[in-house]
Scaffold this active site. Structure first.
Site, PDB file in Angstrom:
ATOM      1  N   ASP A 189       1.004  -1.310  -0.035  1.00 49.20           N
ATOM      2  CA  ASP A 189      -0.138  -0.289  -0.164  1.00 49.20           C
ATOM      3  C   ASP A 189       0.850   1.653  -0.500  1.00 49.20           C
ATOM      4  O   ASP A 189       1.637   1.637   0.598  1.00 49.20           O
ATOM      5  CB  ASP A 189      -0.773  -0.105   0.977  1.00 49.20           C
ATOM      6  CG  ASP A 189      -1.601   1.450   0.993  1.00 49.20           C
ATOM      7  OD1 ASP A 189      -2.799   1.910   0.699  1.00 49.20           O
ATOM      8  OD2 ASP A 189      -1.288   1.606   2.245  1.00 49.20           O
ATOM      9  N   GLU A 208       1.367  -0.216  -5.377  1.00 48.85           N
ATOM     10  CA  GLU A 208       0.403   0.838  -5.164  1.00 48.85           C
ATOM     11  C   GLU A 208       1.666   1.851  -5.668  1.00 48.85           C
ATOM     12  O   GLU A 208       1.776   2.123  -4.188  1.00 48.85           O
ATOM     13  CB  GLU A 208      -0.549   0.710  -4.118  1.00 48.85           C
ATOM     14  CG  GLU A 208      -1.658   1.963  -4.845  1.00 48.85           C
ATOM     15  CD  GLU A 208      -2.462   2.351  -3.388  1.00 48.85           C
ATOM     16  OE1 GLU A 208      -3.643   2.601  -3.690  1.00 48.85           O
ATOM     17  OE2 GLU A 208      -1.735   2.295  -2.341  1.00 48.85           O
TER      18      GLU A 208
END
Length: 623
Positions: free
Chosen positions: A248, A321
């Site tokens: 993330d 990401e």
């Protein structure tokens, strides 16, 4: 094939008779000439391919997938219960958004314990049972890894705030700067969730950095102890059986190094943003995409590779990401000396396309990734996730099938967001029911711009109460009004439902051509996008999608080289008048408004002479 017959086919092609051989191939930048090697059989190609390189991956937002205990929130037992469904629709691995211990200030992205399960979702025993079930069913588990920050309720942060010598520098601290006798934050850096990225801590009497919520303090990756601790987190879950991690918010891991006095510079203003609390009020040249971040990703890849070397099994994977410039994202793949993420997320279809995009925009978007991707790497295709409006709401509900088809007809990895396979769309959530912290930190006038709740609503399993998601009186977010017809139960028995088209696509992905050939993609005209996949000793496939409301006539022989005289419909959509198995001349396809189809050669591409391609005639037995 005899030399005499080969010569005959050449003459037929030249003389314009029944064409089984077509002209010179288009020298597209990504045409896979290796695939023309007759010694590279499908079996050898399969053996050389890693499990993930043509896989279908499915994101689960765990709060919304399946509730097993009736509290209105999805959980691990619910996921385990529905793993056979994922196998049914052709999924190789599922990525699960955060399930770690958390006060849920950001629904799990504020982690209070990186090596335990939050009671909302279950227990470590439930997780172990999920892994066991995944092995039984044959669907791998990928976990969300949240490295940029922890919760302020994490033991590390509590010790750091208290000045513990081992944890003092686990986070980014600064006493602030004095301006006219008043203490102020050390820089003008802004939080993604609005306002200053600095929060005063009364106990430590210093500011700490939080690029997201104030309850999400940034870890200090310039401290080797932090890097070692987070690598151990990866090892913990690898030992429990996960196949990899989605990482993330990677670009935020490092900020610029402080100067000799321990200070950082302000970021320059963005003149086009006037709201001082807006994240884009400043240009993030010091707080995102720092070069050290790439080396951190390479370090984590070594952890995964070392674990595989020591323990065997399939390759462990990393998905990163980063909504960063394309040239930066490509560096996450690795460099000449270090391996990086197997799958840096490809967000171009999210960032570059809108409801008005024509076929030229689509072609530019797809080819931008293919043409910039380093040699020898694998592409991936993403059209939705938990932070974006659902693809049907963003690009058109009547385009859901064609967009699912596009991501599955392209080479590499297809990544789906839960519910896209049944055509789920955004659900409007009123201010009083809003749950997303990104929206709750605004006001009733602007919250819809920031809320991610509409794309996170409960999965629609059936036409039962709460769409079969939960037996609770109230679910954590409301179920969509259309759940009576848009659900798995209903779509399983409708031949041309979103679900059944999606299942056909994933079955088709097992074909050698789609697993191993490269791609030629182009806008045939402003309205029609075409994708060709071709492999020696196998069928040639063409995907066509008509984006708009006109009827289009398509001559495939003018659009693509090396196509046979006739093609067969393999997948059709509800707009189609053709049926699966129908044949049509390659120069005479008609696409109705918003229609998308997959066609293939009626016979296999059997041989080449120079740059000519030959398809065995229908009445000859293929050998």
């Amino acid at each position: 094939m005899t030399p005499r017959r080969l010569l005959l086919y050449l003459l037929v092609a030249i003389c314009g008779g029944v064409v089984y051989a077509s002209g010179f191939p288009n020298y597209h930048a990504h045409f896979d000439f290796v695939a023309w090697d007759k010694h590279r059989t499908a079996e050898k190609l399969d053996a050389a391919q890693k499990w993930w390189q043509s896989a279908a991956i499915y994101q689960i937002y765990p709060r919304s997938f399946k509730d097993s205990d009736g509290d209105g929130v999805g959980d691990l037992k619910g996921i385990a219960e529905q793993l056979p469904y994922l196998k049914e629709i052709g999924i190789a691995a599922t990525w699960i958004s955060p399930i770690y211990t958390s006060p849920m200030a950001d629904f799990g992205y504020d982690v209070a314990n990186f090596t335990n399960i939050d009671s909302v979702f279950g227990t470590l025993d439930d997780f172990d049972a999920l892994i066991a079930k995944s092995r039984e069913v044959g669907v791998k588990i990928i976990l969300d890894f949240v490295p940029n920050h922890s919760s302020d309720e994490h033991e590390w942060f509590k010790k750091s705030a208290a000045g513990d010598k081992d944890y003092k520098d686990f986070y980014v601290w600064h006493p602030g700067r004095m301006v006219n006798g008043t203490r102020q934050p050390p820089t003008n850096w802004r939080s993604v969730f609005r306002g200053s990225a600095w929060q005063w801590h009364a106990e430590r009497k210093e500011y700490y950095l939080h690029q997201f919520l104030s309850k999400q303090p940034d870890l200090n990756y310039r401290n080797p102890k932090v890097r070692a601790a987070m690598s151990d987190v990866l090892r913990f879950w690898l030992r429990r059986g996960v196949t990899g991690f989605r990482v993330d918010a990677v670009p935020f891991a490092f900020e610029i190094a402080p100067d000799a006095n321990g200070n950082w510079p302000d970021e320059p203003r963005n003149d086009w943003v006037v709201d001082p609390d807006d994240y884009n009020y400043v240009k993030h040249i010091y707080t995102a995409d720092q070069p050290e971040t790439l080396h951190l990703v390479y370090e984590w890849r070594r952890v995964l590779d070392e674990f595989q070397k020591e323990n065997g099994g399939d390759e462990r994977v990393m998905l990163t990401e980063a909504y960063s410039p394309l040239d930066v994202v490509m560096k996450y793949y690795g460099n000449e000396t270090a391996e990086g993420a197997q799958m840096p997320f490809n967000f171009l279809m999210i960032n570059w396309l809108s409801n008005d995009s024509d076929a030229y925009h689509f072609a530019e978007t797809v080819n931008a990734w293919l043409q910039n991707m380093p040699e020898g790497r694998t592409a991936n295709w993403v059209i939705g996730n938990h932070d974006q409006n659902r693809v049907g709401s963003r690009l058109g509900a009547d385009r859901i099938d064609m967009l699912n088809m596009l991501t599955n007809m392209l080479p590499g990895v297809s990544i789906s967001y839960y519910g896209d396979e049944i055509g789920m769309t955004d659900v409007w959530i009123p201010w009083n029911d809003t749950q997303d912290p990104s929206a709750c930190h605004t006001n009733p006038d602007i919250y819809e711009k920031f809320s991610r709740d509409p794309e996170r609503t409960p999965f629609q399993w059936s036409d039962a109460e709460n769409a079969g998601f939960s037996t609770a009186n109230k679910t954590w977010l409301p179920v969509a009004d259309n759940y009576k017809t848009v659900n798995v139960q209903h779509e399983r028995v409708a031949p041309l439902s979103h679900l059944n088209i999606y299942k056909q696509l994933h079955a088709l992905r097992n074909e050698s051509t789609l697993r191993h050939s490269s791609v030629e993609l182009k806008a045939i005209n402003q309205n029609v996008l075409g994708v060709k996949r071709m492999l020696l000793n196998d069928y040639t496939y063409v995907f066509l999608m008509n984006l708009f409301d006109s009827t289009e006539q398509v001559d495939l022989t003018q659009a693509f080289d090396n196509l046979p005289y006739e093609v067969e419909y393999v997948i059709v959509t509800p707009q189609s008048t053709a049926k699966k198995g129908d044949t049509v001349k390659s120069d005479g396809l008609k696409l109705l408004p918003k229609e998308a189809v997959v066609v293939r050669s009626t016979t296999k591409l059997t041989t080449t002479v120079g740059y000519f391609a030959y398809y065995v005639p229908k009445n000859e037995k293929h050998k």
